[in-house]
Design an enzyme around this catalytic site. Structure first.
Site, PDB file in Angstrom:
ATOM      1  N   GLY A  89     -59.103  10.362 -11.414  1.00 30.05           N
ATOM      2  CA  GLY A  89     -59.875   9.397 -10.628  1.00 30.05           C
ATOM      3  C   GLY A  89     -59.294   9.178  -9.235  1.00 30.05           C
ATOM      4  N   SER A 116     -64.315  12.382 -13.189  1.00 24.98           N
ATOM      5  CA  SER A 116     -63.936  11.071 -13.730  1.00 24.98           C
ATOM      6  C   SER A 116     -64.986  10.006 -13.420  1.00 24.98           C
ATOM      7  CB  SER A 116     -62.605  10.647 -13.098  1.00 24.98           C
ATOM      8  OG  SER A 116     -62.351   9.285 -13.350  1.00 24.98           O
ATOM      9  N   TYR A 140     -65.387   6.424 -18.873  1.00 26.12           N
ATOM     10  CA  TYR A 140     -64.590   5.279 -19.299  1.00 26.12           C
ATOM     11  C   TYR A 140     -65.582   4.267 -19.857  1.00 26.12           C
ATOM     12  CZ  TYR A 140     -60.071   6.640 -17.329  1.00 26.12           C
ATOM     13  OH  TYR A 140     -58.873   7.260 -17.080  1.00 26.12           O
ATOM     14  N   THR A 166     -62.800   9.126 -22.736  1.00 26.45           N
ATOM     15  CA  THR A 166     -61.341   8.993 -22.759  1.00 26.45           C
ATOM     16  C   THR A 166     -60.957   7.772 -23.580  1.00 26.45           C
ATOM     17  OG1 THR A 166     -61.143  10.138 -20.669  1.00 26.45           O
ATOM     18  CG2 THR A 166     -59.294   8.738 -21.288  1.00 26.45           C
ATOM     19  N   LYS A 248     -61.245  12.444 -25.652  1.00 27.53           N
ATOM     20  CA  LYS A 248     -59.999  12.847 -24.970  1.00 27.53           C
ATOM     21  C   LYS A 248     -58.911  11.814 -25.226  1.00 27.53           C
ATOM     22  CE  LYS A 248     -58.289  13.825 -20.254  1.00 27.53           C
ATOM     23  NZ  LYS A 248     -57.635  12.623 -19.737  1.00 27.53           N
ATOM     24  N   HIS A 272     -52.614  11.878 -21.500  1.00 27.85           N
ATOM     25  CA  HIS A 272     -52.938  11.379 -20.160  1.00 27.85           C
ATOM     26  C   HIS A 272     -51.814  11.727 -19.183  1.00 27.85           C
ATOM     27  CE1 HIS A 272     -56.058   8.447 -18.523  1.00 27.85           C
ATOM     28  NE2 HIS A 272     -55.314   8.650 -17.463  1.00 27.85           N
ATOM     29  N   ILE A 306     -49.830  21.440 -18.341  1.00 27.13           N
ATOM     30  CA  ILE A 306     -50.172  22.817 -17.948  1.00 27.13           C
ATOM     31  C   ILE A 306     -49.761  23.034 -16.486  1.00 27.13           C
ATOM     32  CG2 ILE A 306     -52.086  24.426 -17.486  1.00 27.13           C
ATOM     33  CD1 ILE A 306     -51.676  24.082 -20.469  1.00 27.13           C
ATOM     34  N   ARG A 327     -52.409  17.469 -12.704  1.00 23.41           N
ATOM     35  CA  ARG A 327     -51.755  17.193 -11.420  1.00 23.41           C
ATOM     36  C   ARG A 327     -51.673  18.373 -10.443  1.00 23.41           C
ATOM     37  NH1 ARG A 327     -48.819  13.997 -15.155  1.00 23.41           N
ATOM     38  NH2 ARG A 327     -48.648  11.802 -14.566  1.00 23.41           N
TER      39      ARG A 327
HETATM   40  C1  FNR Z   1     -55.404  10.996 -14.674  1.00 26.32           C
HETATM   41  N1  FNR Z   1     -56.060  11.239 -15.876  1.00 26.32           N
HETATM   42  C2  FNR Z   1     -57.324  10.729 -16.069  1.00 26.32           C
HETATM   43  N2  FNR Z   1     -57.975  10.965 -17.249  1.00 26.32           N
HETATM   44  C3  FNR Z   1     -59.235  10.520 -17.423  1.00 26.32           C
HETATM   45  O1  FNR Z   1     -59.806  10.759 -18.492  1.00 26.32           O
HETATM   46  N3  FNR Z   1     -59.874   9.826 -16.436  1.00 26.32           N
HETATM   47  C4  FNR Z   1     -59.288   9.539 -15.242  1.00 26.32           C
HETATM   48  O2  FNR Z   1     -59.886   8.929 -14.374  1.00 26.32           O
HETATM   49  C5  FNR Z   1     -57.954   9.971 -15.060  1.00 26.32           C
HETATM   50  N4  FNR Z   1     -57.296   9.689 -13.905  1.00 26.32           N
HETATM   51  C6  FNR Z   1     -56.034  10.179 -13.691  1.00 26.32           C
HETATM   52  C7  FNR Z   1     -55.387   9.910 -12.488  1.00 26.32           C
HETATM   53  C8  FNR Z   1     -54.140  10.480 -12.245  1.00 26.32           C
HETATM   54  C9  FNR Z   1     -53.465  10.189 -10.925  1.00 26.32           C
HETATM   55  C10 FNR Z   1     -53.522  11.333 -13.201  1.00 26.32           C
HETATM   56  C11 FNR Z   1     -52.208  12.006 -12.937  1.00 26.32           C
HETATM   57  C12 FNR Z   1     -54.156  11.566 -14.405  1.00 26.32           C
HETATM   58  C13 FNR Z   1     -55.452  12.108 -16.903  1.00 26.32           C
HETATM   59  C14 FNR Z   1     -55.815  13.575 -16.675  1.00 26.32           C
HETATM   60  O3  FNR Z   1     -57.167  13.798 -17.020  1.00 26.32           O
HETATM   61  C15 FNR Z   1     -54.970  14.507 -17.561  1.00 26.32           C
HETATM   62  O4  FNR Z   1     -55.025  14.082 -18.887  1.00 26.32           O
HETATM   63  C16 FNR Z   1     -53.510  14.558 -17.083  1.00 26.32           C
HETATM   64  O5  FNR Z   1     -53.446  14.668 -15.682  1.00 26.32           O
HETATM   65  C17 FNR Z   1     -52.790  15.719 -17.736  1.00 26.32           C
HETATM   66  O6  FNR Z   1     -51.430  15.701 -17.444  1.00 26.32           O
HETATM   67  P1  FNR Z   1     -50.740  16.663 -16.329  1.00 26.32           P
HETATM   68  O7  FNR Z   1     -50.962  18.063 -16.765  1.00 26.32           O
HETATM   69  O8  FNR Z   1     -51.407  16.315 -15.039  1.00 26.32           O
HETATM   70  O9  FNR Z   1     -49.307  16.266 -16.309  1.00 26.32           O
END
Ligand code: FNR
Length: 379
Positions: A89, A116, A140, A166, A248, A272, A306, A327
């Site tokens: 997001g 998102s 959400y 999620t 998720k 997450h 990943i 990320r």
């Molecule tokens: C997220 N993630 C996330 N998941 C989701 O379902 N809706 C969202 O809006 C967000 N927003 C979000 C913001 C930020 C800054 C991060 C880092 C993560 C979680 C995302 O979908 C995912 O699960 C993680 O980023 C996976 O971990 P790595 O691989 O980024 O470490």
């Protein structure tokens, strides 16, 4: 080969190739608040990454890998690569073009997007940039059921082909850096494009969000956190969409069984990225038991950690049908907008393709647990 040839001709990559260097450069480039928002609980994030090192690839030799197949099918949906962009997001805090830049990079590389709910650009605007690139919508689940149904309806109309609910963010967790920085982007109105543009959200307000953003943000806060959401409420969503629904944030095998019992279509194993449950089990360590519980009845996808092609192969060998990249594409966005995301994706796809080949495989559909050795010392 093309990448190496470019290097020999003096065309050096504009961004660091190693994910660790990329992360370091991106975090240094961002404001302290934005970098803090990208963070998570350090121990859980590190556990996510360490879990990949517990598995090693045992490559096979002298097999013909001259032609390779990365595409896959999930519930009849054709994906060009076993990779989607994770829903992340409020991308406006990372780059002014936010999700639009990411959508253009996704379109250029063919990597599908999961948008998102908390995006900084609307469902429709992102769809327009994506043209026919496959896209899913992440929901959400707010306290306003009509708003949830409206968001899903808009996603359907804009060509999104699956809904991802999620589960792990019914409350925002204890996020040390955000608390230290006194920062929550939503309170500045960031990441609310889908709400502010929604007819049901607007109807619930006495004035328009443009006239009175403070009031709109107050209403958002009132409905966003939803700790009383339970399994039985999923039936509502099932009635309101014919799209496949993925849950998720599943880590426990019993929750995988409940996902099937609730009539859902797929699971995304995720913690997450270590931003919700501090001290949670590494997502990769949770994957095999969830895959076993799903028993092939519904597809299991994976995210959280990943970074490289070998990570994708390991997650798929452990039973994931595809993985979500989190990320790393945001680090690319931070450093060079659309071009940065595109470079991160091209590098990862090239890495994946080559690692598949040098491991002795020509198709991701051939991967199974026999690819891997568990390096954990026996208890
Ligand atoms: C997220 N993630 C996330 N998941 C989701 O379902 N809706 C969202 O809006 C967000 N927003 C979000 C913001 C930020 C800054 C991060 C880092 C993560 C979680 C995302 O979908 C995912 O699960 C993680 O980023 C996976 O971990 P790595 O691989 O980024 O470490």
């Amino acid at each position: 080969m093309q990448v190496y040839m470019q290097g020999l001709q003096g065309q050096l990559p504009s961004l660091p190739v190693s994910p660790e260097a990329l992360e370091q450069q991106a975090l240094a480039h961002l404001s302290q608040k934005a970098a803090g928002y990208l963070a998570g609980m350090d121990d859980t994030m590190q556990a996510n990454l360490r879990a990949f090192q517990h598995w090693s690839i045992l490559p096979r030799m002298l097999r013909d890998v001259s032609r390779r197949q990365l595409s896959t099918t999930i519930l009849g949906m054709q994906l060009p690569v076993p990779l989607l962009l994770a829903p992340i997001g409020v991308q406006s805090i990372i780059h002014p073009e936010a999700e639009l830049a990411v959508a253009r990079a996704a379109r250029a590389t063919g990597v599908p997007i999961i948008l998102s709910t908390a995006a900084s650009r609307s469902i429709e605007a992102v769809a327009q940039e994506l043209a026919d690139t496959p896209r899913w919508f992440q929901l959400y689940w707010s306290k306003n059921p009509d708003l949830n149904a409206s968001l899903v309806r808009r996603a359907e109309q804009a060509g999104y082909s699956a809904i991802v609910v999620t589960l792990d963010t019914r409350l925002l967790s204890w996020r040390e850096q955000d608390i230290q920085n006194a920062y929550l982007p939503f309170l500045q109105g960031e990441g609310l494009a889908n709400y502010f543009s929604d007819p049901i959200f607007r109807q619930a307000l006495a004035q328009s969000p443009e006239e009175n953003p403070a009031m709109a943000i107050r209403y958002f806060i009132e409905i966003f956190l939803n700790p009383s959401l339970t399994w039985d409420q999923l039936a509502f969503l099932r009635q309101h969409t014919s799209l496949p629904i993925f849950l998720k944030g599943v880590l426990h095998p019993d929750d995988a069984r409940q996902t099937i019992d609730a009539g859902m279509d797929g699971i995304i194993v995720s913690n997450h990225g270590g931003r919700q449950v501090g001290g949670s089990r590494a997502a990769l360590d949770a994957l095999p038991a969830v895959v076993e519980a799903a028993g092939g009845q519904i597809p299991v996808l994976f995210d959280s950690g990943i970074r490289r092609g070998s990570d994708v192969l390991k997650a798929i060998a452990l039973g994931a049908r595809a993985v979500l990249l989190g990320r790393p594409y945001i680090w690319g966005l931070a450093l060079d907008g659309e071009a940065g995301v595109q470079q991160v994706l091209q590098n990862l796809l090239a890495d994946l393709d080559l690692t598949l080949a040098v491991s002795g495989f020509s198709s991701i559909s051939q991967l199974d647990a026999s690819l891997l050795v568990n390096e954990r010392p026996a208890a």
